[in-house]
Design an enzyme around this catalytic site. Structure first.
Site, PDB file in Angstrom:
ATOM      1  N   SER A  78     -16.680  18.221 -35.244  1.00  0.00           N
ATOM      2  CA  SER A  78     -16.200  17.102 -34.947  1.00  0.00           C
ATOM      3  C   SER A  78     -16.638  16.528 -33.276  1.00  0.00           C
ATOM      4  O   SER A  78     -17.212  15.628 -33.075  1.00  0.00           O
ATOM      5  CB  SER A  78     -14.897  16.487 -35.195  1.00  0.00           C
ATOM      6  N   ARG A  82     -19.534  14.236 -32.635  1.00  0.00           N
ATOM      7  CA  ARG A  82     -19.281  12.740 -32.297  1.00  0.00           C
ATOM      8  C   ARG A  82     -20.221  12.507 -30.939  1.00  0.00           C
ATOM      9  O   ARG A  82     -20.693  11.480 -30.872  1.00  0.00           O
ATOM     10  CB  ARG A  82     -17.625  12.863 -31.940  1.00  0.00           C
ATOM     11  N   ASN A 139     -23.231   9.826 -30.949  1.00  0.00           N
ATOM     12  CA  ASN A 139     -22.993   8.618 -30.132  1.00  0.00           C
ATOM     13  C   ASN A 139     -24.355   8.657 -29.076  1.00  0.00           C
ATOM     14  O   ASN A 139     -25.065   7.462 -28.903  1.00  0.00           O
ATOM     15  CB  ASN A 139     -21.854   8.486 -29.330  1.00  0.00           C
TER      16      ASN A 139
END
Lengths: 156, 273
Positions: free
Chosen positions: B208, B212, B216
């Site tokens: 994660s 992440r 992004n």
């Protein structure tokens, strides 16, 4: 966008950066921050102490001033008392002196009067003697009747 | 657009291609397209990602080290103000989330935050500048934002993952760590289910973290590239608002990566019962 050895390189670089940061960056800056914090705390405490000291000193100065004022007032009142005492003493002395002078003068006057009376008496007796001599002429020998005459003078 | 000859697809593809170099037949060779890069297999290196990461990391360390070297207790000025503010900010974050005592976590958080922040910040350089410059220097591709390369984010997440495992074992002992993986949440009779849940839980942390950040930044970069496809006199109407919004994302993603790292390490330090 393939997964390749870049990943390993990145991990190794990451580890080295973290190690460097942990060894050479974080501790000195943290130490400086802590030291400054302590310095500021010390400074504040010192200022507080200084303020307290100043208050104490001001109180002491006020105490000393009040004491000095009291003392001065005491001295002044003492002086006043002493002055009036001196005046009283002087007055008493002067009175004594005056009465002494008066007494002396009186006694002198008395003596003078006594002397004058004495003189007068001798002169009156002399006059009386002379008058009696004149009256008696030769009858009375001054030498023979001297003791009589002296008795007379003493009686007068 | 870089050239009239490029189609939009080619332009985007060109911008999303790393400068991948590897050993081929005894000499160093850099891939010209995605297929060639893929053919190089695992033992190739994205020179742009590593180079930019190294450069930005050194910038960060140089700034902070130069301040640390002459850190004085007197009145701070200039760079010292900024560095001290940054250190206090990180220190507060760590104190807020990390309950144990460790000399590693705060410097780790500092490094993560500023390194990722600088990497993300490269996104604000107009998308064509660096590839054009690289092209002029004879390099076919150059991705300037290291955090849009999954290798970089996964690499850092793996670093954090190792630390999590290391501290789990250090604090709880090997037995404690294995017990944590196997004996909860269902007790010793639910052992297979426990192992499955806990391993997923453990693996999910670095995955994660990495995905992440990568997702992004990759999406942000993609939108900049798409905006760059517009006629040049229209680009600012979209790229300016997106860049301003991106400043937030840049900072936020760096902060999230840092905070999650602190939280994961805090969890590694805590005994579960």
């Amino acid at each position: 966008m393939n997964i390749n050895a870049t990943l390993l390189g990145q991990t190794i670089m990451f580890a080295m950066f973290v190690w460097f940061c942990m060894k050479f960056v974080w501790p000195p800056i943290m130490a400086a921050l802590e030291a400054r914090k302590k310095q500021i705390a010390d400074g504040l405490a010192a200022a507080e102490r200084g303020k307290l000291d100043m208050e104490l000193a001001a109180k002491r100065a006020a105490d000393i001033l009040r004491e000095a004022k009291d003392k001065a007032a005491e001295i002044i009142s003492h002086g006043d008392k002493r002055a009036s005492e001196i005046i009283e003493e002087a007055k008493a002395k002067a009175e004594v002196e005056a009465s002494n002078i008066l007494e002396r003068a009186n006694s002198e006057i008395e003596q003078e009067v006594f002397r004058a009376k004495e003189q007068l008496r001798t002169q009156v007796s002399a006059i009386a003697l002379a008058g009696a001599g004149k009256i008696l002429s030769r009858e009375i020998d001054a030498k023979a009747h001297n003791d009589l005459l002296e008795k007379l003078v003493a009686e007068i | 657009m870089t050239s009239e000859a490029l189609t939009s697809t080619e332009y985007i593809r060109h911008h999303l291609q790393n400068l991948t170099c590897g050993m081929q037949e005894g000499h160093i060779h850099c891939a010209h397209d995605a297929a060639e890069a893929k053919a190089m297999g695992f033992w190739a290196i994205n020179v742009d990602t590593l180079g930019m990461s190294l450069l930005l990391g050194l910038c960060f360390l140089f700034l902070f080290r130069s301040v640390a070297k002459k850190a004085a207790t007197g009145v701070p000025a200039g760079a010292q103000n900024f560095v001290e503010w940054a250190i206090e900010f990180i220190d507060n974050s760590v104190r807020g989330s990390f309950t144990g005592r460790s000399a590693l976590v705060a410097p780790l958080a500092l490094t993560i935050f500023f390194w990722i922040f600088l990497m993300n910040l490269m996104d604000l350089i107009p998308v064509d500048y660096v590839p054009q410059l690289a092209g002029a220097m004879g390099l076919g591709h150059f991705k300037v934002v290291p955090s849009t390369d999954p290798n970089a984010t996964i690499g850092m997440a793996i670093g954090v993952f190792f630390l999590v495992i290391f501290y789990s074992i250090k604090i709880k002992g090997l037995g404690g760590f294995i017990g944590e993986l196997t004996l909860q949440p269902f007790g010793k009779f639910g052992l297979p289910a426990n192992i499955f849940l806990e391993v997923v839980n453990l693996i999910a942390k670095p995955v994660s973290l990495a995905l992440r950040l990568f997702g992004n930044m990759y999406a942000g970069e993609m939108i900049f590239i798409l905006i760059a496809l517009l006629p040049f006199y229209l680009q600012w109407t979209l790229s300016l608002p997106w860049a301003i919004f991106h400043i937030l994302i840049v900072t936020l993603q760096a902060f999230i990566f840092m905070t999650l790292t602190i939280v994961y390490l805090d969890m590694a330090h805590q005994e579960h019962h």
